[in-house]
Design a protein around this motif. Structure first.
Motif, PDB file in Angstrom:
ATOM      1  N   PRO A 109      -5.729   0.138   5.265  1.00 36.12           N
ATOM      2  CA  PRO A 109      -5.119   0.172   6.597  1.00 36.12           C
ATOM      3  C   PRO A 109      -4.768   1.572   7.096  1.00 36.12           C
ATOM      4  CG  PRO A 109      -3.499  -0.535   4.979  1.00 36.12           C
ATOM      5  CD  PRO A 109      -4.816  -0.407   4.247  1.00 36.12           C
ATOM      6  N   ASP A 110      -4.503   2.516   6.173  1.00 40.61           N
ATOM      7  CA  ASP A 110      -4.067   3.849   6.590  1.00 40.61           C
ATOM      8  C   ASP A 110      -4.817   4.928   5.822  1.00 40.61           C
ATOM      9  OD1 ASP A 110      -1.566   4.322   8.436  1.00 40.61           O
ATOM     10  OD2 ASP A 110      -1.123   2.478   7.343  1.00 40.61           O
ATOM     11  N   LEU A 111      -5.266   5.938   6.568  1.00 38.50           N
ATOM     12  CA  LEU A 111      -5.998   7.066   5.984  1.00 38.50           C
ATOM     13  C   LEU A 111      -5.821   8.248   6.928  1.00 38.50           C
ATOM     14  CD1 LEU A 111      -8.264   8.008   3.913  1.00 38.50           C
ATOM     15  CD2 LEU A 111      -9.908   7.328   5.660  1.00 38.50           C
ATOM     16  N   THR A 113       0.809  -1.223   0.000  1.00 41.51           N
ATOM     17  CA  THR A 113       0.000   0.000   0.000  1.00 41.51           C
ATOM     18  C   THR A 113       0.842   1.273   0.000  1.00 41.51           C
ATOM     19  OG1 THR A 113      -0.164  -0.085   2.421  1.00 41.51           O
ATOM     20  CG2 THR A 113      -2.029  -0.998   1.142  1.00 41.51           C
ATOM     21  N   HIS A 114       1.951   1.289   0.772  1.00 42.56           N
ATOM     22  CA  HIS A 114       2.762   2.503   0.865  1.00 42.56           C
ATOM     23  C   HIS A 114       4.040   2.232   1.638  1.00 42.56           C
ATOM     24  CE1 HIS A 114       0.619   2.576   4.698  1.00 42.56           C
ATOM     25  NE2 HIS A 114       1.251   3.655   5.102  1.00 42.56           N
ATOM     26  N   ALA A 115       4.900   3.268   1.679  1.00 41.87           N
ATOM     27  CA  ALA A 115       6.257   3.089   2.201  1.00 41.87           C
ATOM     28  C   ALA A 115       6.394   3.479   3.671  1.00 41.87           C
ATOM     29  CB  ALA A 115       7.259   3.853   1.340  1.00 41.87           C
ATOM     30  N   HIS A 116       5.396   3.202   4.477  1.00 40.00           N
ATOM     31  CA  HIS A 116       5.598   3.294   5.921  1.00 40.00           C
ATOM     32  C   HIS A 116       6.024   1.920   6.443  1.00 40.00           C
ATOM     33  CE1 HIS A 116       3.130   7.227   6.475  1.00 40.00           C
ATOM     34  NE2 HIS A 116       4.415   7.459   6.359  1.00 40.00           N
ATOM     35  N   MET A 117       6.824   1.953   7.485  1.00 39.74           N
ATOM     36  CA  MET A 117       7.563   0.779   7.951  1.00 39.74           C
ATOM     37  C   MET A 117       6.725  -0.501   8.041  1.00 39.74           C
ATOM     38  SD  MET A 117       7.854  -0.947  11.117  1.00 39.74           S
ATOM     39  CE  MET A 117       8.079  -0.107  12.666  1.00 39.74           C
ATOM     40  N   GLY A 118       5.518  -0.387   8.577  1.00 44.02           N
ATOM     41  CA  GLY A 118       4.720  -1.591   8.818  1.00 44.02           C
ATOM     42  C   GLY A 118       4.205  -2.254   7.561  1.00 44.02           C
ATOM     43  N   HIS A 119       4.354  -1.621   6.412  1.00 45.63           N
ATOM     44  CA  HIS A 119       3.695  -2.104   5.202  1.00 45.63           C
ATOM     45  C   HIS A 119       4.657  -2.648   4.150  1.00 45.63           C
ATOM     46  CE1 HIS A 119      -0.051  -0.395   6.750  1.00 45.63           C
ATOM     47  NE2 HIS A 119       0.786   0.460   7.326  1.00 45.63           N
ATOM     48  N   TYR A 120       5.957  -2.349   4.286  1.00 48.94           N
ATOM     49  CA  TYR A 120       6.897  -2.841   3.267  1.00 48.94           C
ATOM     50  C   TYR A 120       8.175  -3.440   3.832  1.00 48.94           C
ATOM     51  CZ  TYR A 120      10.185   1.060   3.668  1.00 48.94           C
ATOM     52  OH  TYR A 120      11.125   1.945   4.126  1.00 48.94           O
ATOM     53  N   PRO A 145      -5.806   9.616   0.730  1.00 49.44           N
ATOM     54  CA  PRO A 145      -4.968  10.630   1.388  1.00 49.44           C
ATOM     55  C   PRO A 145      -4.334  10.084   2.666  1.00 49.44           C
ATOM     56  CG  PRO A 145      -7.323  11.126   1.703  1.00 49.44           C
ATOM     57  CD  PRO A 145      -7.247   9.917   0.824  1.00 49.44           C
ATOM     58  N   HIS A 146      -3.015  10.121   2.699  1.00 50.95           N
ATOM     59  CA  HIS A 146      -2.256   9.674   3.866  1.00 50.95           C
ATOM     60  C   HIS A 146      -0.890  10.319   3.735  1.00 50.95           C
ATOM     61  CE1 HIS A 146      -0.863   7.251   7.134  1.00 50.95           C
ATOM     62  NE2 HIS A 146      -0.061   6.495   6.408  1.00 50.95           N
ATOM     63  N   ARG A 147      -0.318  10.773   4.818  1.00 51.35           N
ATOM     64  CA  ARG A 147       0.887  11.607   4.728  1.00 51.35           C
ATOM     65  C   ARG A 147       1.960  10.951   3.830  1.00 51.35           C
ATOM     66  NH1 ARG A 147       0.788   8.923   9.582  1.00 51.35           N
ATOM     67  NH2 ARG A 147       2.791   8.020  10.180  1.00 51.35           N
TER      68      ARG A 147
HETATM   69 ZN   LIG Z   1       1.143   4.846   6.956  1.00 47.15          ZN
END
Ligand SMILES: [Zn+2]
Ligand SMILES: [Zn+2]
Length: 275
Positions: free
Chosen positions: A171-173, A79-86, A146-148
């Motif tokens: 998971p993130d919004l 989904t995106h490049a925040h630690m918990g997701h990749y 939209p998510h930072r």
């Molecule tokens: Zn995130």
């Protein structure tokens, strides 16, 4: 056999308890991830969490997991490049995974983030992962949310069964107000796993909650309780500080009374296809 999803992780990126946190959290939660087991036999991970090793072990041990597979999974969607997701993608490197050329579906922004950062870039250049911008002809489609945007853009995933939307994985919004399509996306799916990071703005002492925006549970309940007859709304990505994670808490009772489901690691949802 129908299509199934297994919630491999129902926690926020850092899991629960978080690193260095001595207090017990019950139930424990690993970082957010879902396995889709398609009726054709295909198995796809949505997000590659830092807890991927034990999450995939739980998947392999599931009675739903088919025997005699060549690859342990067929693809990973991030989904995106925040630690918990990749962060779990590192386990596809030469040090660990026995497979090569595992398809990785992500946005072009995410793939260029990987290409610009060793040792992520070597996962692609050595052919451990085959980075593929998301193709909208796939049965798993991405939806920008939209998510930072610190390292990449962010998407939710829509999983279709027989060309009809079945599962939304969100998971993130940042918040519901800045995502105009939010309600229509929830209502067009049969099942939606949605961001339930926090219940209140004061639950993480010392953190500026404006810098880590997420919808709050009371607001989510208020907005979408009328959808719960049509769409199974499952609250996930639960922060270690969130009382929602404790079945006995008032907010958990309120969510369940309003028709929501609270995710836990191992939660399984089946879609029975009519032959
Ligand atoms: Zn995130
Ligand atoms: Zn997250």
């Amino acid at each position: 056999m129908g299509t199934n999803l297994i919630v491999l992780g129902s926690g926020q990126d850092g899991g629960a308890p978080q690193l260095g946190n001595r207090s017990s959290v019950s139930p424990a939660r690993s970082a957010s991830s879902v396995a889709i087991l398609g009726s054709s036999g295909a198995i796809v991970l949505l997000d590659a969490s830092p807890d991927i090793r034990l999450q995939v072990k739980a998947l392999l041990d599931s009675p739903l997991y088919p025997e005699n597979r060549e690859r342990f999974i067929d693809a990973v969607c991030v989904t995106h490049a925040h630690m918990g997701h990749y962060a779990g993608l590192l386990h596809f490197g030469a040090e660990a995974a026995a497979t090569r050329e595992t398809p990785l579906f992500a946005t072009e922004c995410f793939l260029s983030f990987m290409e610009g950062n060793e040792h992520w870039a070597s996962l692609l250049s050595q052919g451990r992962l085959r980075g593929t911008p998301i193709d909208h002809n796939l049965a798993i489609k991405s939806i920008p949310v939209p998510h930072r945007e610190e390292h990449s853009d962010t998407v939710a995933f829509s999983v279709e069964v027989r060309r009809e939307p079945w599962l939304l994985y969100l998971p993130d919004l940042d918040d519901w107000d800045t995502w105009e399509a939010g309600e229509s996306q929830l209502s067009r799916h049969d099942v939606a796993l949605i961001d339930a990071s926090f219940s209140s703005l004061d639950e993480v002492p010392g953190r500026d909650m404006a810098a880590i925006r997420h919808p709050l549970i009371p607001d989510t309940i208020q907005r979408f309780r009328h959808l719960t007859e049509e769409t199974q709304l499952i609250l996930t990505h639960i922060n270690h500080s969130n009382p929602l994670g404790d079945d006995t808490a008032v907010i958990a009772h309120q969510a369940i009374a309003a028709g929501f489901t609270i995710a836990h690691d191992g939660l399984t949802i089946s879609f029975e296809e009519i032959p």
